[in-house]
Design a protein around this motif. Sequence first.
Motif, PDB file in Angstrom:
ATOM      1  N   LEU A   1      63.325  68.121  54.655  1.00  0.00           N
ATOM      2  CA  LEU A   1      62.849  67.185  55.681  1.00  0.00           C
ATOM      3  C   LEU A   1      62.261  67.920  56.880  1.00  0.00           C
ATOM      4  O   LEU A   1      61.272  67.468  57.471  1.00  0.00           O
ATOM      5  N   SER A   2      62.855  69.062  57.227  1.00  0.00           N
ATOM      6  CA  SER A   2      62.342  69.842  58.348  1.00  0.00           C
ATOM      7  C   SER A   2      60.958  70.387  58.037  1.00  0.00           C
ATOM      8  O   SER A   2      60.074  70.405  58.900  1.00  0.00           O
ATOM      9  N   TRP A   3      60.758  70.833  56.814  1.00  0.00           N
ATOM     10  CA  TRP A   3      59.443  71.345  56.420  1.00  0.00           C
ATOM     11  C   TRP A   3      58.376  70.252  56.486  1.00  0.00           C
ATOM     12  O   TRP A   3      57.207  70.524  56.762  1.00  0.00           O
ATOM     13  N   LYS A   4      58.797  69.028  56.266  1.00  0.00           N
ATOM     14  CA  LYS A   4      57.875  67.899  56.339  1.00  0.00           C
ATOM     15  C   LYS A   4      57.653  67.414  57.774  1.00  0.00           C
ATOM     16  O   LYS A   4      56.937  66.430  57.991  1.00  0.00           O
ATOM     17  N   GLY A   5      58.264  68.081  58.734  1.00  0.00           N
ATOM     18  CA  GLY A   5      58.061  67.727  60.135  1.00  0.00           C
ATOM     19  C   GLY A   5      58.918  66.584  60.626  1.00  0.00           C
ATOM     20  O   GLY A   5      58.564  65.908  61.595  1.00  0.00           O
ATOM     21  N   LYS A   6      60.079  66.388  59.991  1.00  0.00           N
ATOM     22  CA  LYS A   6      60.931  65.256  60.355  1.00  0.00           C
ATOM     23  C   LYS A   6      61.601  65.454  61.714  1.00  0.00           C
ATOM     24  O   LYS A   6      61.845  64.494  62.442  1.00  0.00           O
ATOM     25  N   TYR A   7      61.907  66.715  62.063  1.00  0.00           N
ATOM     26  CA  TYR A   7      62.691  66.965  63.262  1.00  0.00           C
ATOM     27  C   TYR A   7      61.895  67.745  64.300  1.00  0.00           C
ATOM     28  O   TYR A   7      61.054  68.581  63.973  1.00  0.00           O
ATOM     29  N   SER A   8      62.180  67.458  65.552  1.00  0.00           N
ATOM     30  CA  SER A   8      61.507  68.096  66.675  1.00  0.00           C
ATOM     31  C   SER A   8      62.437  68.061  67.875  1.00  0.00           C
ATOM     32  O   SER A   8      63.592  67.633  67.769  1.00  0.00           O
ATOM     33  N   ALA A   9      61.925  68.495  69.024  1.00  0.00           N
ATOM     34  CA  ALA A   9      62.728  68.442  70.240  1.00  0.00           C
ATOM     35  C   ALA A   9      63.075  67.009  70.604  1.00  0.00           C
ATOM     36  O   ALA A   9      64.071  66.753  71.290  1.00  0.00           O
ATOM     37  N   GLU A  10      62.269  66.063  70.143  1.00  0.00           N
ATOM     38  CA  GLU A  10      62.516  64.657  70.438  1.00  0.00           C
ATOM     39  C   GLU A  10      63.632  64.087  69.574  1.00  0.00           C
ATOM     40  O   GLU A  10      64.394  63.229  70.015  1.00  0.00           O
ATOM     41  N   TYR A  11      63.737  64.580  68.343  1.00  0.00           N
ATOM     42  CA  TYR A  11      64.736  64.029  67.419  1.00  0.00           C
ATOM     43  C   TYR A  11      65.216  65.117  66.456  1.00  0.00           C
ATOM     44  O   TYR A  11      64.455  65.580  65.609  1.00  0.00           O
ATOM     45  N   TYR A  12      66.467  65.524  66.607  1.00  0.00           N
ATOM     46  CA  TYR A  12      67.072  66.500  65.699  1.00  0.00           C
ATOM     47  C   TYR A  12      68.567  66.225  65.516  1.00  0.00           C
ATOM     48  O   TYR A  12      69.329  67.116  65.146  1.00  0.00           O
ATOM     49  N   ASN A  13      68.968  64.997  65.762  1.00  0.00           N
ATOM     50  CA  ASN A  13      70.380  64.653  65.685  1.00  0.00           C
ATOM     51  C   ASN A  13      71.019  64.955  64.328  1.00  0.00           C
ATOM     52  O   ASN A  13      72.155  65.441  64.278  1.00  0.00           O
ATOM     53  N   PRO A  14      70.334  64.696  63.193  1.00  0.00           N
ATOM     54  CA  PRO A  14      70.944  65.046  61.899  1.00  0.00           C
ATOM     55  C   PRO A  14      71.275  66.535  61.791  1.00  0.00           C
ATOM     56  O   PRO A  14      72.278  66.901  61.162  1.00  0.00           O
ATOM     57  N   LEU A  15      70.464  67.376  62.398  1.00  0.00           N
ATOM     58  CA  LEU A  15      70.755  68.804  62.384  1.00  0.00           C
ATOM     59  C   LEU A  15      72.026  69.107  63.170  1.00  0.00           C
ATOM     60  O   LEU A  15      72.850  69.928  62.752  1.00  0.00           O
ATOM     61  N   GLU A  16      72.190  68.441  64.305  1.00  0.00           N
ATOM     62  CA  GLU A  16      73.397  68.638  65.105  1.00  0.00           C
ATOM     63  C   GLU A  16      74.639  68.177  64.358  1.00  0.00           C
ATOM     64  O   GLU A  16      75.688  68.837  64.406  1.00  0.00           O
ATOM     65  N   MET A  17      74.537  67.035  63.674  1.00  0.00           N
ATOM     66  CA  MET A  17      75.701  66.533  62.938  1.00  0.00           C
ATOM     67  C   MET A  17      76.054  67.468  61.776  1.00  0.00           C
ATOM     68  O   MET A  17      77.235  67.745  61.517  1.00  0.00           O
ATOM     69  N   ALA A  18      75.036  67.966  61.084  1.00  0.00           N
ATOM     70  CA  ALA A  18      75.291  68.931  60.009  1.00  0.00           C
ATOM     71  C   ALA A  18      75.888  70.206  60.574  1.00  0.00           C
ATOM     72  O   ALA A  18      76.754  70.840  59.952  1.00  0.00           O
ATOM     73  N   GLY A  19      75.441  70.586  61.775  1.00  0.00           N
ATOM     74  CA  GLY A  19      75.982  71.771  62.419  1.00  0.00           C
ATOM     75  C   GLY A  19      77.455  71.616  62.750  1.00  0.00           C
ATOM     76  O   GLY A  19      78.246  72.547  62.560  1.00  0.00           O
ATOM     77  N   LEU A  20      77.843  70.450  63.247  1.00  0.00           N
ATOM     78  CA  LEU A  20      79.255  70.197  63.533  1.00  0.00           C
ATOM     79  C   LEU A  20      80.094  70.332  62.265  1.00  0.00           C
ATOM     80  O   LEU A  20      81.167  70.948  62.274  1.00  0.00           O
ATOM     81  N   TYR A  21      79.613  69.767  61.176  1.00  0.00           N
ATOM     82  CA  TYR A  21      80.329  69.846  59.891  1.00  0.00           C
ATOM     83  C   TYR A  21      80.449  71.304  59.443  1.00  0.00           C
ATOM     84  O   TYR A  21      81.529  71.761  59.041  1.00  0.00           O
ATOM     85  N   TRP A  22      79.339  72.037  59.532  1.00  0.00           N
ATOM     86  CA  TRP A  22      79.333  73.427  59.059  1.00  0.00           C
ATOM     87  C   TRP A  22      80.263  74.293  59.898  1.00  0.00           C
ATOM     88  O   TRP A  22      81.004  75.120  59.357  1.00  0.00           O
ATOM     89  N   HIS A  23      80.245  74.098  61.203  1.00  0.00           N
ATOM     90  CA  HIS A  23      81.127  74.877  62.070  1.00  0.00           C
ATOM     91  C   HIS A  23      82.589  74.560  61.784  1.00  0.00           C
ATOM     92  O   HIS A  23      83.449  75.449  61.833  1.00  0.00           O
ATOM     93  N   PHE A  24      82.874  73.295  61.484  1.00  0.00           N
ATOM     94  CA  PHE A  24      84.246  72.919  61.150  1.00  0.00           C
ATOM     95  C   PHE A  24      84.708  73.642  59.890  1.00  0.00           C
ATOM     96  O   PHE A  24      85.826  74.186  59.847  1.00  0.00           O
ATOM     97  N   VAL A  25      83.871  73.672  58.871  1.00  0.00           N
ATOM     98  CA  VAL A  25      84.221  74.360  57.625  1.00  0.00           C
ATOM     99  C   VAL A  25      84.458  75.844  57.891  1.00  0.00           C
ATOM    100  O   VAL A  25      85.387  76.451  57.333  1.00  0.00           O
ATOM    101  N   ASP A  26      83.634  76.421  58.749  1.00  0.00           N
ATOM    102  CA  ASP A  26      83.817  77.830  59.091  1.00  0.00           C
ATOM    103  C   ASP A  26      85.147  78.055  59.813  1.00  0.00           C
ATOM    104  O   ASP A  26      85.850  79.042  59.551  1.00  0.00           O
ATOM    105  N   ILE A  27      85.497  77.159  60.730  1.00  0.00           N
ATOM    106  CA  ILE A  27      86.744  77.291  61.476  1.00  0.00           C
ATOM    107  C   ILE A  27      87.952  77.196  60.545  1.00  0.00           C
ATOM    108  O   ILE A  27      88.946  77.913  60.714  1.00  0.00           O
TER     109      ILE A  27
END
Length: 230
Positions: free
Chosen positions: A187-213
């Motif tokens: 989706l990112s390669w298709k231009g889905k996310y930008s400075a205006e909208y990247y919330n799915p990336l943040e949510m995935a980041g929270l999940y990934w950081h939790f797994v790492d912790i």
Amino acid sequence: MASQPLVEPHGHGAPHHAPLAHQFDTLEQQKESSTLGMWLFLVTEIMFFGGLFLAYVVYRSQYPAAFSAASHSLDVLLGGINTAVLIGSSLTMALAIWAAQVNWRKGIVIFLLATIALGSVFLGIKAVEYTDKFKHHHVPGASFHFEDPRVQPEHAEIFFSLYFIMTGLHATHMVIGIGVLAVLAILSWKGKYSAEYYNPLEMAGLYWHFVDIVWIFLFPLLYLLGAHAR
């Protein structure tokens, strides 16, 4: 005068449209709702893993010698490498979000793929460890075998049961996370996310950081326990 599309600092110009679901009034409300939902999900995950950690504490207090002896059979070097790999993956995940914040579409994809690659390295090393456990009959079950005159085999088997359950569930979360990141990369390669909208990336980041912790806790509890067993 027609409005100009957002232009990425690294040369990729493309219009970005932040999708607003019909049940929300504003993007801010949508972001807050998704963030709250993710944190509630992570709370349930904390309770889930918390039960396993509690079981570990109870059995370790009952059979400390067996747990130390069994832990000694784990490869601390491989566990340490995996710890470094996951810490690196948390960094690349954070950089993917940063790339979105500065409208660098290619950067988002690069860092997401780097995170996926590091996660895959972790799973590969874990597969090597599991193979070794099968080879030495340390997998709980009818064929379980553990030689140490100081401890009873069934007590060591409890340790390995917890080891496989805890690391197996963690690995399952890693596989799910890699799948999510792969979709986000496309989706990112298709231009889905930008400075205006990247919330799915943040949510995935929270999940990934939790797994790492979670792994940060698993590594010392499982691997370092037996560092001075002999």
